[in-house]
Every structure is written in C-alpha cells, then in structure tokens.
Design a protein around this motif. Structure first.
Motif, PDB file in Angstrom:
ATOM      1  N   UNK A  14       0.821  -1.216   0.000  1.00 33.26           N
ATOM      2  CA  UNK A  14       0.000   0.000   0.000  1.00 33.26           C
ATOM      3  C   UNK A  14       0.852   1.262   0.000  1.00 33.26           C
ATOM      4  N   UNK A  15       2.029   1.201   0.587  1.00 33.27           N
ATOM      5  CA  UNK A  15       2.873   2.404   0.714  1.00 33.27           C
ATOM      6  C   UNK A  15       3.769   2.642  -0.501  1.00 33.27           C
ATOM      7  N   UNK A  16       3.726   1.764  -1.488  1.00 29.18           N
ATOM      8  CA  UNK A  16       4.584   1.901  -2.665  1.00 29.18           C
ATOM      9  C   UNK A  16       3.707   1.875  -3.921  1.00 29.18           C
ATOM     10  N   UNK A  17       3.527   3.019  -4.582  1.00 29.28           N
ATOM     11  CA  UNK A  17       2.632   3.072  -5.744  1.00 29.28           C
ATOM     12  C   UNK A  17       2.987   2.059  -6.836  1.00 29.28           C
ATOM     13  N   UNK A  18       4.273   1.787  -7.037  1.00 28.96           N
ATOM     14  CA  UNK A  18       4.664   0.807  -8.052  1.00 28.96           C
ATOM     15  C   UNK A  18       4.204  -0.597  -7.654  1.00 28.96           C
ATOM     16  N   UNK A  19       4.401  -0.948  -6.392  1.00 31.89           N
ATOM     17  CA  UNK A  19       3.947  -2.260  -5.928  1.00 31.89           C
ATOM     18  C   UNK A  19       2.429  -2.364  -5.956  1.00 31.89           C
ATOM     19  N   UNK A  20       1.753  -1.273  -5.625  1.00 32.45           N
ATOM     20  CA  UNK A  20       0.289  -1.268  -5.672  1.00 32.45           C
ATOM     21  C   UNK A  20      -0.196  -1.576  -7.085  1.00 32.45           C
ATOM     22  N   UNK A  21       0.407  -0.946  -8.078  1.00 31.95           N
ATOM     23  CA  UNK A  21       0.004  -1.199  -9.472  1.00 31.95           C
ATOM     24  C   UNK A  21       0.338  -2.618  -9.901  1.00 31.95           C
ATOM     25  N   UNK A  22       1.489  -3.111  -9.491  1.00 28.10           N
ATOM     26  CA  UNK A  22       1.841  -4.498  -9.817  1.00 28.10           C
ATOM     27  C   UNK A  22       0.854  -5.467  -9.178  1.00 28.10           C
ATOM     28  N   UNK A  23       0.443  -5.172  -7.957  1.00 28.30           N
ATOM     29  CA  UNK A  23      -0.519  -6.019  -7.257  1.00 28.30           C
ATOM     30  C   UNK A  23      -1.890  -5.974  -7.941  1.00 28.30           C
ATOM     31  N   UNK A  24      -2.250  -4.836  -8.461  1.00 25.96           N
ATOM     32  CA  UNK A  24      -3.521  -4.691  -9.181  1.00 25.96           C
ATOM     33  C   UNK A  24      -3.477  -5.477 -10.491  1.00 25.96           C
ATOM     34  N   UNK A  25      -2.374  -5.358 -11.227  1.00 27.62           N
ATOM     35  CA  UNK A  25      -2.273  -5.943 -12.566  1.00 27.62           C
ATOM     36  C   UNK A  25      -1.981  -7.445 -12.551  1.00 27.62           C
ATOM     37  N   UNK A  26      -1.133  -7.894 -11.644  1.00 27.32           N
ATOM     38  CA  UNK A  26      -0.766  -9.310 -11.615  1.00 27.32           C
ATOM     39  C   UNK A  26      -0.511  -9.736 -10.169  1.00 27.32           C
TER      40      UNK A  26
END
Length: 119
Positions: A14-26
């Motif tokens: 949640x605190x890392x926008x890049x990880x959040x997007x990766x979690x959303x996409x895959x």
C-alpha cells in the motif's frame, strides 16, 4: 498463519505506488515476488535466521493473490490495512464511496466477536 507477515505485505504494498500497481495488474506474480524478495529483508532477517514464518501459507497466498479481503479478515489480517490497500487498487473503478460500501457489504455476514487482529 503469520498475521504479522500478511499485515506487513498489505502495509508495504500500500505504501509503494509501483507495488500497488503491480498487485492490481498481476497479484499472483507480485505475491510470489514479494514473498521471495522482501519478506525477510523487510523484517530485518539475515538468511541464517529465516524461518518458515517468513513464508505465506497456501491459504494466505491464495487469499492475497485473489484480493480476497473477506478471507484475509477471517484469518486475522488487519481490516484497515486491507481497506486502505484495496481502496488504492479498486476505488478508481467505482463511483464515490461505491467500493467502500461494497467492501463493507462483503463483510456483512461477520458477527462479533471479530477475529483477533492483534499481532
């Protein structure tokens, strides 16, 4: 279950926008990557001190990979961590407060006493 490890995953993603997007996409890929690469290092564990609690159970891995906040709540994951992360993941797909209300409705069947969320 290591509630601490699951909560650490939710918090750090949640605190890392890049990880959040990766979690959303895959989510399957991100959960596996996080577990292999960050689980020990975020908890300051050197390789010699790593134990099995630094790995998700199959049930945890499945719930995280499927974005299943109801199962995570049932396992004791902190509801504020799932809510804030899942808002970041899905709110953009819904109208104002629509996602938050759907999140609450999905947990409507849960009665007190709630699962222990202490770590």
């Amino acid at each position: 279950m290591s509630k601490y490890l699951v909560d650490k995953f939710l918090y750090s993603v949640d605190r890392d926008p890049e990880l959040t997007e990766r979690y959303r996409e895959d989510p399957v890929e991100l959960v596996a990557w996080w577990e292999a690469n960050l689980a020990g290092s975020l908890l300051n564990c050197i390789p010699a001190e790593q134990t099995t609690w630094l790995a998700f159970t199959d049930e945890e891995r499945r719930a995280l990979a499927e974005h299943d906040h109801v199962a995570l709540f049932g396992m004791g994951a902190h509801p504020f961590l799932t809510l804030t992360l899942f808002i970041a993941l899905f709110e953009r797909d819904h109208g104002p407060m629509e996602y938050q209300l759907a999140y609450a409705r999905a947990l409507d069947h849960v009665t007190q006493p709630y699962p222990d969320i202490a770590t």
